[in-house]
Write an enzyme that holds these catalytic residues in place. Structure first.
Site, PDB file in Angstrom:
ATOM      1  N   HIS A  75       0.763  -1.058  -0.079  1.00  0.00           N
ATOM      2  CA  HIS A  75       0.019  -0.012   0.007  1.00  0.00           C
ATOM      3  C   HIS A  75       0.738   1.379   0.020  1.00  0.00           C
ATOM      4  O   HIS A  75       0.334   2.556   0.105  1.00  0.00           O
ATOM      5  CB  HIS A  75      -0.867  -0.013   1.257  1.00  0.00           C
ATOM      6  CG  HIS A  75      -0.009   0.114   2.518  1.00  0.00           C
ATOM      7  ND1 HIS A  75       0.514  -0.825   3.183  1.00  0.00           N
ATOM      8  CD2 HIS A  75       0.306   1.187   3.352  1.00  0.00           C
ATOM      9  CE1 HIS A  75       1.067  -0.528   4.069  1.00  0.00           C
ATOM     10  NE2 HIS A  75       0.747   0.626   4.413  1.00  0.00           N
TER      11      HIS A  75
HETATM   12  C1  UD1 Z   1      -1.148   5.096   6.715  1.00  0.00           C
HETATM   13  C2  UD1 Z   1       0.319   5.409   7.316  1.00  0.00           C
HETATM   14  C3  UD1 Z   1       1.357   4.324   6.951  1.00  0.00           C
HETATM   15  C4  UD1 Z   1       0.612   2.885   7.295  1.00  0.00           C
HETATM   16  C5  UD1 Z   1      -0.660   2.620   6.778  1.00  0.00           C
HETATM   17  C6  UD1 Z   1      -1.240   1.286   7.075  1.00  0.00           C
HETATM   18  C7  UD1 Z   1       0.829   7.950   7.747  1.00  0.00           C
HETATM   19  C8  UD1 Z   1       1.516   8.660   6.826  1.00  0.00           C
HETATM   20  N1  UD1 Z   1       0.579   6.478   6.832  1.00  0.00           N
HETATM   21  O1  UD1 Z   1      -0.924   4.865   5.479  1.00  0.00           O
HETATM   22  O2  UD1 Z   1       2.508   4.449   7.541  1.00  0.00           O
HETATM   23  O3  UD1 Z   1       1.552   1.803   6.980  1.00  0.00           O
HETATM   24  O4  UD1 Z   1      -1.283   3.585   7.204  1.00  0.00           O
HETATM   25  O5  UD1 Z   1      -2.373   1.210   6.537  1.00  0.00           O
HETATM   26  O6  UD1 Z   1       0.369   7.913   8.534  1.00  0.00           O
HETATM   27  N2  UD1 Z   1      -8.858   4.855   3.873  1.00  0.00           N
HETATM   28  C9  UD1 Z   1      -9.955   4.056   3.830  1.00  0.00           C
HETATM   29  N3  UD1 Z   1     -10.620   3.597   5.222  1.00  0.00           N
HETATM   30  C10 UD1 Z   1      -9.681   3.842   6.095  1.00  0.00           C
HETATM   31  C11 UD1 Z   1      -8.337   4.662   6.066  1.00  0.00           C
HETATM   32  C12 UD1 Z   1      -8.125   5.004   4.987  1.00  0.00           C
HETATM   33  O7  UD1 Z   1     -10.681   3.890   2.983  1.00  0.00           O
HETATM   34  O8  UD1 Z   1     -10.115   3.643   7.341  1.00  0.00           O
HETATM   35  C13 UD1 Z   1      -8.386   5.287   2.745  1.00  0.00           C
HETATM   36  C14 UD1 Z   1      -8.688   6.741   2.152  1.00  0.00           C
HETATM   37  O9  UD1 Z   1      -9.069   6.866   0.759  1.00  0.00           O
HETATM   38  C15 UD1 Z   1      -7.313   7.344   2.439  1.00  0.00           C
HETATM   39  C16 UD1 Z   1      -6.321   6.286   1.767  1.00  0.00           C
HETATM   40  O10 UD1 Z   1      -6.991   4.967   2.314  1.00  0.00           O
HETATM   41  O11 UD1 Z   1      -7.253   8.350   1.532  1.00  0.00           O
HETATM   42  C17 UD1 Z   1      -5.061   6.240   2.739  1.00  0.00           C
HETATM   43  O12 UD1 Z   1      -5.045   6.448   4.079  1.00  0.00           O
HETATM   44  P1  UD1 Z   1      -4.072   7.119   4.670  1.00  0.00           P
HETATM   45  O13 UD1 Z   1      -4.580   7.144   6.169  1.00  0.00           O
HETATM   46  O14 UD1 Z   1      -4.049   8.609   4.517  1.00  0.00           O
HETATM   47  O15 UD1 Z   1      -2.817   6.568   4.620  1.00  0.00           O
HETATM   48  P2  UD1 Z   1      -2.300   4.999   4.480  1.00  0.00           P
HETATM   49  O16 UD1 Z   1      -2.017   4.957   3.130  1.00  0.00           O
HETATM   50  O17 UD1 Z   1      -3.183   4.196   5.057  1.00  0.00           O
END
Ligand code: UD1
Length: 365
Positions: free
Chosen positions: A207
């Site tokens: 991811h």
């Molecule tokens: C975050 C962490 C990363 C970790 C990862 C595990 C930071 C900088 N990054 O990245 O270190 O490895 O979490 O998952 O903090 N989304 C959903 N549902 C959720 C959460 C997120 O659909 O419950 C989607 C959203 O579209 C969002 C995207 O996933 O924009 C990314 O989520 P985000 O929390 O921004 O970063 P991760 O890529 O998950």
């Protein structure tokens, strides 16, 4: 008076780490741990299921920040946590890992002269294009107590001039949780639900923005997964970010069309552990999985060109693939032939007692 400790969790990889602390908190009557959920992750599959499965207490507050840009997300955690602290000041703010919630709460607490404790301190990939690396550097520089997983972390902190009295090599809390859940996870045999056989499949999950936000790299990875699916069946647990990018690039349907590739929603903790423990190989860019596979002695091929967890390469089962697909295929062949000889020893202090070591230190301050 009990020492009030705010334990911060926000994103998926945080929950299994804080769970180890809550699991033994009852043995430390002079400590009071409060779970603060920032809401960085909010889907049931990314958050709720972990709280339930890992027996975590109900968070005393949920800041509900959700997804947005890095600056907005970090700022929202800071605003929300500052308000919480103004009304419910703790003695210690304990943060784990390297996500945006980690650095945000550490900064709020440090500015309000609250002791900051960082669990998983000192890890460095030396790659400042990774948002997590910036979060690690800032969090460590703000921390009063730095709890470290592996010797490289101590070395990095010493080089950065951190006082050695602040640094405690305690082992790995995520491995505490793994060891406590392993028997249950093994019994679950999740792979059966996907029609797979133990030790006959690849478990895939990735991811990182560096892999999924770049269409060319994403296409290369998909190509390699299609190749791998001719060698063995694949269970691919698809993170929301990855799903969105695969769909945007019309690659999700390509994977879906392959009869040897099973696409799944993000798995719960015990399901993921069950899939990992029984896999022939794990292909990932997750930091946690590099460590978990090393303990489980399952080969891990990491789709990154660096790791902040070098012990998984030196003593564990991890190989960095970056985008060297010749190396990837060579390693798969070695695994197929049973000659992938990595990770025979046990990693020191990854023994299920890291959380206890941390709480002993906190009990003494
Ligand atoms: C975050 C962490 C990363 C970790 C990862 C595990 C930071 C900088 N990054 O990245 O270190 O490895 O979490 O998952 O903090 N989304 C959903 N549902 C959720 C959460 C997120 O659909 O419950 C989607 C959203 O579209 C969002 C995207 O996933 O924009 C990314 O989520 P985000 O929390 O921004 O970063 P991760 O890529 O998950």
């Amino acid at each position: 008076m009990k020492l009030q400790i705010d334990v911060i969790a926000g994103a998926r990889p945080n929950f299994m780490k804080v769970a180890a602390l809550f699991a033994i908190a009852g043995k430390f009557p002079s400590l009071k741990l409060r779970l603060i959920h920032t809401g960085q992750h909010y889907d049931e599959t990314m958050s709720g299921v972990f709280l339930k499965e890992l027996g975590l207490p109900k968070p005393v507050c949920n800041l509900g920040v959700g997804s947005s840009s890095h600056a907005t997300q970090t700022a929202q955690v800071m605003t929300g946590y500052e308000q919480w602290v103004n009304e419910n000041r703790p003695d210690v703010c304990l943060v784990v890992g390297d996500v945006n919630s980690t650095v945000a709460c550490a900064l709020v607490a440090a500015k309000m002269q609250i002791v900051v404790a960082h669990v998983e301190a000192g890890l460095r990939s030396f790659d400042r294009t990774m948002p997590e690396e910036l979060n690690r550097i800032v969090t460590d520089s703000l921390s009063d107590l730095l709890f470290v997983n592996e010797p490289s972390g101590v070395k990095n902190l010493m080089k950065e001039g951190v006082e050695s009295s602040k640094v405690h090599l305690v082992g790995n809390v995520m491995i505490d949780t793994l060891l406590s859940q392993l028997e249950d996870a093994k019994k679950q045999a999740k792979y059966v639900e996907f029609g797979l056989e133990s030790r006959q499949y690849a478990f895939v999950t990735f991811h990182r923005p560096s892999n999924v936000d770049n269409s060319i790299i994403l296409l290369e990875i998909v190509d390699q997964l299609l190749w791998l699916s001719n060698v063995m069946p694949i269970l691919f647990s698809v993170h929301p970010r990855t799903r969105r990018q695969l769909q945007n690039n019309k690659l999700y349907e390509v994977l879906e069309a392959s009869s040897n590739i099973h696409l799944a929603e993000p798995l719960s903790y015990t399901d993921a552990l069950s899939m990992t423990a029984n896999a022939k190989v794990v292909v990932t860019d997750s930091g946690g999985l590099q460590e978990e596979t090393s303990v489980l002695k399952v080969p891990c091929l990491t789709l990154r060109d660096n790791t902040e967890r070098p012990i998984t390469i030196d003593e564990g089962t991890n190989t960095l693939i970056a985008s060297d697909w010749i190396l990837f295929r060579k390693k798969i062949e070695e695994i197929e032939e049973g000659v992938y000889l990595k990770g025979v020893s046990n990693i020191q202090l990854w023994d299920g007692l890291a959380a206890k070591r941390i709480l002993i230190v906190l009990d003494g301050i």
